[in-house]
Design an enzyme around this catalytic site. Structure first.
Site, PDB file in Angstrom:
ATOM      1  N   SER A  28       4.603   8.110   3.579  1.00 20.81           N
ATOM      2  CA  SER A  28       3.442   8.637   4.291  1.00 20.81           C
ATOM      3  C   SER A  28       2.194   7.819   3.973  1.00 20.81           C
ATOM      4  O   SER A  28       2.189   6.617   4.207  1.00 20.81           O
ATOM      5  CB  SER A  28       3.297  10.112   3.938  1.00 20.81           C
ATOM      6  N   HIS A  74       8.977  15.634   7.684  1.00 26.35           N
ATOM      7  CA  HIS A  74       8.224  14.638   6.940  1.00 26.35           C
ATOM      8  C   HIS A  74       8.577  14.730   5.444  1.00 26.35           C
ATOM      9  O   HIS A  74       8.398  15.771   4.826  1.00 26.35           O
ATOM     10  CB  HIS A  74       6.740  14.989   7.162  1.00 26.35           C
TER      11      HIS A  74
HETATM   12  C1  GTR Z   1      -1.292  13.588   6.785  1.00 24.78           C
HETATM   13  C2  GTR Z   1      -1.893  12.385   7.443  1.00 24.78           C
HETATM   14  C3  GTR Z   1      -0.844  11.329   7.610  1.00 24.78           C
HETATM   15  C4  GTR Z   1       0.013  11.138   6.376  1.00 24.78           C
HETATM   16  C5  GTR Z   1       0.251  12.402   5.589  1.00 24.78           C
HETATM   17  C6  GTR Z   1       0.749  12.213   4.151  1.00 24.78           C
HETATM   18  O1  GTR Z   1      -2.172  14.623   6.659  1.00 24.78           O
HETATM   19  O2  GTR Z   1      -2.401  12.777   8.679  1.00 24.78           O
HETATM   20  O3  GTR Z   1      -1.443  10.130   8.028  1.00 24.78           O
HETATM   21  O4  GTR Z   1      -0.483  10.156   5.578  1.00 24.78           O
HETATM   22  O5  GTR Z   1      -0.873  13.186   5.508  1.00 24.78           O
HETATM   23  O6  GTR Z   1       0.361  11.314   3.440  1.00 24.78           O
HETATM   24  O7  GTR Z   1       1.554  13.056   3.735  1.00 24.78           O
END
Ligand code: GTR
Length: 429
Positions: A266, A408
């Site tokens: 991420s 995610h």
């Molecule tokens: C979210 C963000 C993403 C990603 C994520 C993370 O809120 O919008 O770009 O980086 O966090 O790092 O888990």
């Protein structure tokens, strides 16, 4: 396959690639596509902080866009040799990313940096690994900062061993040196069992993950004078930190520093790409579910957008990047060019099928486009133009890619694929 819309002039067509957001029936039948019910669910969420636009989750709504060509120099010439790529085009692209996206890191190691190996346990993990903890300390103008590095090196292996270096962007319990907390995000036992060293540091040791006007962390120690719109920000600081950990690994005789993969998830996956771009000592770059500002193409505007990310995380990118909020077509680069900077080294990008915020297809398309930089070296990049089916990793060239089922996250499934890929390349099975 994406249909090419012949909508640009011939001259423009020489330096950019025109792509529409339409996915052909052939593509839909073979490769991964987003579940329409999930698309509806995402679309029903309210769009806030997106400059008055709705977030895009269906391919039909992706605007037509043109990608800057990886191999055409700023002067409009096509690069065809490794020499031209390395002496002209690669440095040009790197400079564009410094100036417009991530900002300018200090170059190389700071003058005052020390390594303190303060913990060594040769019988960690029931005797299977040697644990080391290293404190890396930076000093400047009477100020100092320390970063803790956790390392597990397999005992039953021929040393030096290749290593996976994780930029941990979750809390520190995820990289627990005592191993009381074992979390898939960093499966150190499994990494060691496969013959690799597991190395990790916590991103906030280098720079806090909040907007503090760059007063704290490494900025507070090293930055001097006025900040410019291309000054390094927080992602660049974390990437620079990964390079400093590699500086230590180069001194450790149990580690093969010529085979170190830098891994991030991420926001960490955006960081690992920048670390690999700025530091060619990393033999492999792994970018997991990195999305906007990572592996996903900004011009697709699918899921998270440049405007949204800059407003939500004003400390991640350089100030100049915010000029492209709701104005993606004017960025002189797109993220396929960042991936191209990994060439000819190994690169692994992942998506997850429920992670539409990160634009799985946009992450795949970047890998496909980045392949041209590998071809300059006579190597295969991704080796396919077709997005693979769910849970069917593509690992035939020097770029690996998969779409995993689930949301995610960085999982044991992801790590297993990375290690399968490096086994093939580094262990010559
Ligand atoms: C979210 C963000 C993403 C990603 C994520 C993370 O809120 O919008 O770009 O980086 O966090 O790092 O888990």
């Amino acid at each position: 396959m994406f249909r090419n819309l012949v909508s640009v002039s011939f001259i423009l067509a020489m330096s950019v690639l025109s792509i529409s957001g339409t996915v052909s029936a052939e593509d839909q039948s073979k490769g991964w596509t987003a579940d329409p019910d999930l698309v509806k669910k995402f679309e029903s969420r309210s769009s806030s902080n997106n400059g008055g636009r709705d977030f895009i989750y269906s391919e039909e709504k992706v605007p037509e866009y043109s990608l800057p060509d990886i191999l055409t120099t700023d002067a409009g010439e096509k690069v065809t040799t490794v020499k031209e790529w390395e002496s002209t085009r690669r440095p040009e692209i790197l400079e564009l990313f410094r100036k417009h996206v991530y900002g300018r890191n200090p170059v190389g190691r700071p003058e005052q940096m020390s390594f303190d190996v303060y913990d060594v346990d040769p019988k960690a993990m029931d005797g299977k690994a040697t644990r080391k903890q290293v404190k890396i300390t930076f000093e400047n103008n009477g100020k100092s900062l320390s970063v803790n590095v956790v390392i597990f090196i397999p005992n039953d292996a021929e040393h030096p061993v290749p290593a996976y270096l994780l930029i941990c962007n979750r809390d520190k319990t995820n990289i627990d040196p005592t191993r009381e907390n074992k979390i898939e995000y960093w499966p150190a036992e499994e990494i060691v069992a496969r013959g690799y060293a597991a190395v990790a540091f916590h991103n906030a040791d280098i720079d806090p993950d909040d907007y503090d006007k760059f007063q704290n962390g490494i900025h507070g120690v090293l930055d001097e004078g006025e900040r410019h719109d291309d000054a390094w920000a927080t992602l660049a600081a974390w990437a620079w930190g990964a390079s400093r950990v590699l500086d230590y690994l180069e001194t450790d005789r149990m580690i093969d520093a010529e085979h170190v993969a830098v891994v991030g998830h991420s926001r960490g996956g955006k960081t690992s790409l920048w670390a690999g771009a700025t530091d060619e000592r990393f033999a492999m770059v792994v970018s997991n579910n990195s999305g906007c500002g990572g592996a996903a193409l900004s011009r697709r505007q699918y899921g998270e957008t440049v405007g949204r990310i800059n407003r939500a995380f004003p400390h991640w990118f350089c100030e100049k990047f915010s000029e492209y909020n709701e104005n993606e077509s004017e960025i002189p680069v797109d993220q396929h060019m960042l991936l191209a900077l990994a060439a000819p080294r190994l690169l692994y990008v992942t998506s997850a099928n429920e992670d539409l915020w990160a634009d799985p297809r946009g992450e795949f398309l970047s890998c496909k486009e980045a392949s041209t930089a590998y071809e300059i070296y006579g190597k295969t990049g991704l080796g396919t133009n077709q997005i693979p089916a769910l849970n069917e990793p593509v690992q035939q060239g020097n770029i690996g890619y998969h779409v995993r089922s689930g949301g995610h996250g960085l999982t044991l499934y992801d790590w297993t694929q990375f290690m399968n890929f490096t086994d093939k390349h580094w262990k010559k099975r």
